[in-house]
Every structure is written in structure tokens, then in C-alpha cells.
Design a protein around this motif. Structure first.
Motif, short mmCIF file in Angstrom:
data_model
loop_
_atom_site.label_atom_id
_atom_site.label_comp_id
_atom_site.label_asym_id
_atom_site.label_seq_id
_atom_site.Cartn_x
_atom_site.Cartn_y
_atom_site.Cartn_z
N PRO A 290 0.70 -1.03 0.13
CA PRO A 290 0.02 0.05 -0.06
C PRO A 290 0.84 1.32 -0.11
O PRO A 290 1.73 1.48 0.69
N GLY A 291 0.38 2.38 -0.84
CA GLY A 291 1.11 3.47 -0.99
C GLY A 291 0.85 4.50 0.18
O GLY A 291 -0.30 4.33 0.96
N THR A 292 1.64 5.60 0.38
CA THR A 292 1.23 6.69 1.30
C THR A 292 -0.16 7.16 0.92
O THR A 292 -0.52 7.63 -0.27
N SER A 293 -0.80 7.65 2.09
CA SER A 293 -2.05 8.66 1.89
C SER A 293 -1.77 9.94 1.96
O SER A 293 -2.72 10.88 2.13
N ALA A 294 -0.58 10.62 2.37
CA ALA A 294 -0.09 11.67 2.56
C ALA A 294 0.07 12.50 1.37
O ALA A 294 0.83 13.56 1.59
N SER A 295 -0.75 12.66 0.54
CA SER A 295 -0.87 13.54 -0.58
C SER A 295 -2.20 13.47 -1.25
O SER A 295 -3.13 12.58 -0.89
N ASP A 296 -2.25 14.45 -2.23
CA ASP A 296 -3.77 14.40 -2.81
C ASP A 296 -4.40 13.28 -3.53
O ASP A 296 -5.57 13.41 -3.72
N HIS A 297 -3.63 12.47 -3.83
CA HIS A 297 -4.29 11.35 -4.47
C HIS A 297 -5.39 10.56 -3.58
O HIS A 297 -6.14 9.94 -4.01
N ASP A 298 -4.91 10.73 -2.37
CA ASP A 298 -5.48 9.99 -1.28
C ASP A 298 -6.95 10.57 -1.49
O ASP A 298 -8.23 9.77 -0.99
N ALA A 299 -7.35 11.85 -1.69
CA ALA A 299 -8.65 12.40 -1.75
C ALA A 299 -9.53 11.60 -2.60
O ALA A 299 -10.82 11.50 -2.60
N PHE A 300 -8.91 11.24 -3.76
CA PHE A 300 -9.62 10.55 -4.69
C PHE A 300 -9.77 8.99 -4.46
O PHE A 300 -10.76 8.40 -4.72
N TRP A 301 -8.84 8.45 -3.94
CA TRP A 301 -9.06 7.22 -3.24
C TRP A 301 -10.18 7.02 -2.47
O TRP A 301 -11.17 6.12 -2.44
N GLN A 302 -10.46 8.05 -1.69
CA GLN A 302 -11.46 7.98 -0.54
C GLN A 302 -12.86 8.33 -1.36
O GLN A 302 -13.75 7.93 -0.50
N THR A 303 -12.79 8.78 -2.49
CA THR A 303 -14.07 8.79 -3.15
C THR A 303 -14.32 7.61 -4.21
O THR A 303 -14.94 7.85 -5.28
N GLY A 304 -13.47 6.71 -4.11
CA GLY A 304 -13.39 5.64 -4.98
C GLY A 304 -13.08 5.56 -6.33
O GLY A 304 -13.37 5.13 -7.24
N LYS A 305 -12.06 6.45 -6.39
CA LYS A 305 -11.43 6.85 -7.99
C LYS A 305 -10.08 6.09 -8.13
O LYS A 305 -9.33 5.89 -7.14
N THR A 306 -9.84 5.91 -9.32
CA THR A 306 -8.37 5.52 -9.66
C THR A 306 -7.23 6.62 -9.74
O THR A 306 -7.35 7.67 -10.24
N ALA A 307 -6.47 6.45 -8.94
CA ALA A 307 -5.19 7.44 -8.93
C ALA A 307 -3.87 6.90 -8.21
O ALA A 307 -4.00 5.48 -7.73
N VAL A 308 -2.73 7.36 -8.78
CA VAL A 308 -1.53 7.22 -8.33
C VAL A 308 -0.59 8.24 -8.02
O VAL A 308 -1.04 9.43 -8.49
N LEU A 309 0.29 8.12 -7.23
CA LEU A 309 1.14 9.12 -6.93
C LEU A 309 2.48 8.82 -7.37
O LEU A 309 2.97 7.80 -7.25
N LEU A 310 3.33 10.01 -8.03
CA LEU A 310 4.71 9.82 -8.31
C LEU A 310 5.55 10.50 -7.40
O LEU A 310 5.13 11.75 -7.26
N ILE A 311 6.28 9.91 -6.72
CA ILE A 311 7.36 10.69 -5.64
C ILE A 311 8.65 10.01 -5.90
O ILE A 311 8.87 9.03 -6.19
N GLU A 312 9.56 11.00 -5.47
CA GLU A 312 11.20 10.37 -5.12
C GLU A 312 11.30 9.18 -4.15
O GLU A 312 10.27 9.04 -3.43
N ASP A 313 12.25 8.65 -4.31
CA ASP A 313 12.66 7.32 -3.49
C ASP A 313 12.55 7.77 -1.91
O ASP A 313 13.30 8.66 -1.43
N GLU A 314 11.81 6.83 -0.95
CA GLU A 314 11.82 7.18 0.26
C GLU A 314 13.09 7.02 1.07
O GLU A 314 13.54 7.57 2.13
N GLN A 315 14.00 6.10 0.48
CA GLN A 315 15.27 5.92 0.95
C GLN A 315 16.18 7.08 0.85
O GLN A 315 17.29 7.03 1.33
N ASP A 316 15.99 7.78 -0.08
CA ASP A 316 16.83 9.06 -0.34
C ASP A 316 15.82 10.47 -0.44
O ASP A 316 15.81 11.20 -1.07
N PHE A 317 15.17 10.21 0.72
CA PHE A 317 14.05 11.45 0.80
C PHE A 317 14.66 12.85 1.23
O PHE A 317 15.97 12.94 1.80
N ASN A 318 14.21 13.97 0.44
CA ASN A 318 14.57 15.20 0.76
C ASN A 318 14.94 15.49 2.29
O ASN A 318 13.96 15.72 3.07
#
Length: 442
Positions: A290-318
Motif C-alpha cells: 500500500p502506498g502513502t496516503s499523505a498526498s492529494d491522490h488519497d482524496a480521490f482514493w477515498q471517493t472510490g477513484k483510480t489514482a496513483v502518486l509519483l514521488i521520489e525514493d523514500e530511502q533518499d528522501f529530501n
């Protein structure tokens, strides 16, 4: 991004299915001669099978040329992605370059929700969309929140839309220095670049370019969008959310696609990851489920929509996340460029395919879904039924066969990449046959 708390045979398939060929000819005999009452049935059957074979080959080549043309169109768009354009957007959104707001030069020195420059950022984004020929819309919510979006209607399915989005607000202490280059001027630059490049293109589906406010306060902007937007007019096919796509300190070009089992989100992630190889973008991508819910795609998930997040590597996080030091001087410019190319390729690949679907037809129990397609040879096959999968060359030679189970199956067909395309035939447990053409890219 908001804080985490908030077999091997020479037998040909046509012989297996239809019986031996005795008359191999491409000439067409009038149907009245074939159906003569004194003509044996096996002769009629052979002529009928020959016509079916010709029809199937024509259909396969038609699909191949359609996908080849689609790939060429997307490649042409990707060739126009401009790094200077991306960095120019980031520089203006982070106060390095001035912007003109209502005829006055201003500096966007912070994009925190209660800072005046955050409103200037919204105006700047709307002005850029208008300059590209769109009609930007402001969507207000709570006391200070304002989303900005623009719609490019499709010419075949205007009521079905693909969304590319990013949040434009930022957070840091002190609040008046929340420049947020990576989080998330980087994502905004990608959405602006997509809007710039696609303004004169025609797509079967509608495209929606969205910039969300107050993501840092708990996805308030994207939640308001899901509450207020006219989804009766524009049904959402899929959402591509860009958040923190510029920082890559160790220069390994690793990025993540986040998904969860909402609507067809997992299928979308599995389909788009192969585009990285198809278009030789050069990222090292992984799928997080399961991916993170800490960005705006989650608002679409919570309303039953298809969504993905593209983000940098968590192991090399800013390491400058949510600080005043989140500046573009720490960007890996090539990493930003590749992420934007991947996002635009994903958006265009789906929005340009008038026959595309993101769901398995429940009425066809054996119809397999193959993704990614085109592919470098490593693919997934998802089917409602298990059975025997045969792989054929286009001339009908059986290359291999092996059992598959219901659900997702990972396949490695890279040994036949040089062929360009192969036919995958699933003989399901119910006895039915279904075939797909897989296009292989070297």
C-alpha cells in the motif's frame, strides 16, 4: 507532500485449432462456389478457415500499426519536454525569479496558506494556463483556500477525463520562508509543462490540469475538489498526482509509484510502470502498495477513484523537507526532467487510446489483460480464469507454453523481443480461447 501524521513445439496453432491445411492459397473463391450443395463440407470449412485466418491477421496488423502510431505520437510530445521550462516555473514559484501579478512585479517568497504570496502563486498558475490558451477556473473553499484548474475537452469521450495534478502550497518554519521547491513546486512545474505541450493536441478523452491549495493542512484542497467538482459532466478515469519529484541526492534516479486497492489504481500502476522502458525514460521505478496516503491522490482514493502518486525514493528522501532550505539548488535536474517525462507519457498513453480500458470485463471470464503493452518482455497477465498460456510467433509457430493461474501472473518473454510482436493465447479452464497481441520493444 503533507506530513505523515496528517514448451517447445513446431506445431502451428492454426493446425491445432482448425485441422490440417491441404489447400494453401491466397486466392478468393466466390462464396457461391464454396457453398455449392454438392461440395463436401470439409472444403467449405477450409475456405472459411482461410478467410478467418486472413481476417485475424489483418486485425492484428491493424492493432500493431495503431499502437505504433500511438507510440510515435507520445514520443513526439516527449521530445518537446524542456528542462529550462521546468526550472523556469520552479524559479518563479520559489521567489528566485519575479512574477507579474496584476501588472506589478512580485516575489513569491512563501507559499504558506496565510501568506499573501501564496495567493500570488495561484494567480501566476492561472495566468500561465491562460497564456497557453486554456480557461482557468478558481475553486474557492474555506477562508483562504483556492484550487486552480483548467479543462481540455476530449473529441470522442468528453465526459471521461484524466487528471494530472499537484499541490502548490508549501510549509516551513518560519512560515514566511516556505519556498517549497521540491515540495511541491517540482510537481507544479510538471503539470504546467503538460498543459503547455498538450494545448494544441487532440485527445479522445478530456484532460484536467489541477493545482491544489492547502495540501499541507491535510489535503483540504483535493478534498474540496472531490466535493465540489462536477463529476456528472466529467467522470474521472484516472488521476496522476505529482509530489516531490526533484530531489535525488544520490543520483540513482529511483522514484516510486504509490497505489492502493481503490478502483483500478493497482492496475493503473502496473500498466504505467512499463512505459519507463517503452520510452527509454531512464528512471528506476518501483511500485509501493500500500502506498502513502499523505498526498492529494488519497482524496480521490477515498471517493472510490483510480489514482496513483509519483514521488521520489523514500530511502533518499529530501533532507530539507518542510524547511526553509527546500531550494532548487538541491535538485537533480535530470531526475526532475525524467519524472515529468514519465508523468506526461503516462497521461498521454491513456488519454490518446480511444479503446483503452482500466478494468477487466466481468462478463468475459477468460479475457486476459496484458500490461504493460508495449513491453520490454517482462509483463503481467491478469485473468479471471487460469489455464494454459501459449505464445506464438506471428507466422503461427509455437514458441512456448505453460500453465497460468487466475489473477495476476508475472511473465518473462524477453527472449523474443527481437520478434517485435507475439500472440498470447489463453486456453482457459472453461475450455474457451482468448488471444492478445503483445508488442515487444528492444
Amino acid at each position: 507532500m503533507t506530513a505523515p501524521g496528517i514448451g517447445d513445439s513446431n506445431q502451428k496453432p492454426w493446425s491445432m485449432v482448425y485441422g490440417p491445411w491441404t489447400k494453401r492459397t491466397w486466392s478468393f473463391t466466390p462464396l457461391s462456389n464454396i457453398l455449392h450443395p454438392m461440395r463436401p463440407f470439409h472444403v467449405v470449412q477450409r475456405y472459411t478457415c482461410m478467410r478467418v485466418r486472413i481476417f485475424m491477421l489483418c486485425a492484428l496488423f491493424s492493432v500493431f500499426h495503431t499502437l505504433k502510431a500511438q507510440k510515435a505520437e507520445v514520443e513526439q510530445i516527449l521530445q518537446q519536454v524542456n528542462l529550462d521550462s521546468l526550472l523556469f516555473s520552479v524559479a518563479r514559484l520559489t521567489g528566485i525569479e519575479k512574477v507579474t501579478i496584476n501588472g506589478q512585479e512580485q516575489t513569491i517568497y512563501s507559499r504558506y496558506r496565510n501568506q499573501l504570496p501564496n495567493d500570488w502563486a495561484a494567480t501566476y498558475l492561472a495566468d500561465r494556463l491562460q497564456a497557453y490558451g486554456y480557461t482557468p477556473q478558481n475553486q474557492y473553499f474555506d477562508a483562504m483556500g483556492k484550487n486552480v484548474y483548467a479543462i481540455k475537452e476530449g473529441n470522442l469521450y468528453p465526459d471521461r477525463a484524466f487528471v494530472i495534478c499537484a499541490h502548490y502550497d508549501a510549509i516551513a518554519v518560519p512560515y514566511d520562508q516556505a519556498v517549497g521547491a521540491d515540495d511541491n513546486a517540482s510537481g507544479c512545474s510538471g503539470v504546467l509543462e503538460a498543459a503547455r505541450l498538450l494545448k494544441d493536441s487532440n485527445f479522445p478523452f478530456t484532460l484536467i490540469f489541477v493545482f491544489f491549495d492547502e495540501e499541507e493542512q491535510g489535503l483540504l484542497g483535493s478534498m474540496a475538489f472531490n466535493q465540489q467538482f462536477d463529476f456528472d459532466t466529467y467522470g474521472i478515469e484516472a488521476v496522476f498526482n505529482l509530489d516531490m519529484i526533484g530531489y535525488d541526492y544520490n543520483e540513482d534516479f529511483k522514484a516510486e509509484i504509490h497505489t492502493r486497492p481503490y478502483a483500478n489504481s493497482i492496475e493503473l500502476a502496473n500498466k504505467i510502470i512499463g512505459l519507463n522502458d517503452t520510452f527509454q525514460i531512464g528512471l528506476d521505478l518501483s511500485i509501493e502498495n500500500p502506498g502513502t496516503s499523505a498526498s492529494d491522490h488519497d482524496a480521490f482514493w477515498q471517493t472510490g477513484k483510480t489514482a496513483v502518486l509519483l514521488i521520489e525514493d523514500e530511502q533518499d528522501f529530501n533532507r530539507f523537507y518542510h524547511t526553509k532550505h527546500d531550494s532548487m539548488q538541491y535538485f537533480n535536474d535530470s531526475f526532475l526532467y525524467r519524472n515529468v517525462c514519465f508523468a506526461i507519457a503516462s497521461l498521454c498513453w491513456f488519454a490518446s487510446d480511444k479503446d483503452n480500458t482500466l478494468s477487466i470485463d466481468p462478463g468475459n471470464t477468460a479475457n486476459p489483460v496484458i500490461y504493460p503493452n508495449p513491453s520490454n518482455g517482462r509483463v503481467w497477465m491478469d485473468s479471471r480464469e487460469g489455464g494454459l498460456l501459449r505464445v506464438f510467433a506471428m507466422d503461427g509457430k509455437l514458441l512456448t507454453q505453460f500453465p497460468v493461474h487466475a489473477g495476476p501472473n508475472e511473465l518473462d518473454l524477453s527472449a523474443w523481443k527481437s520478434m517485435g510482436q507475439v500472440v498470447l493465447q489463453l486456453q482457459a479452464e472453461s475450455g474457451s480461447f482468448r488471444s492478445n497481441v503483445l508488442f515487444l520493444m528492444p
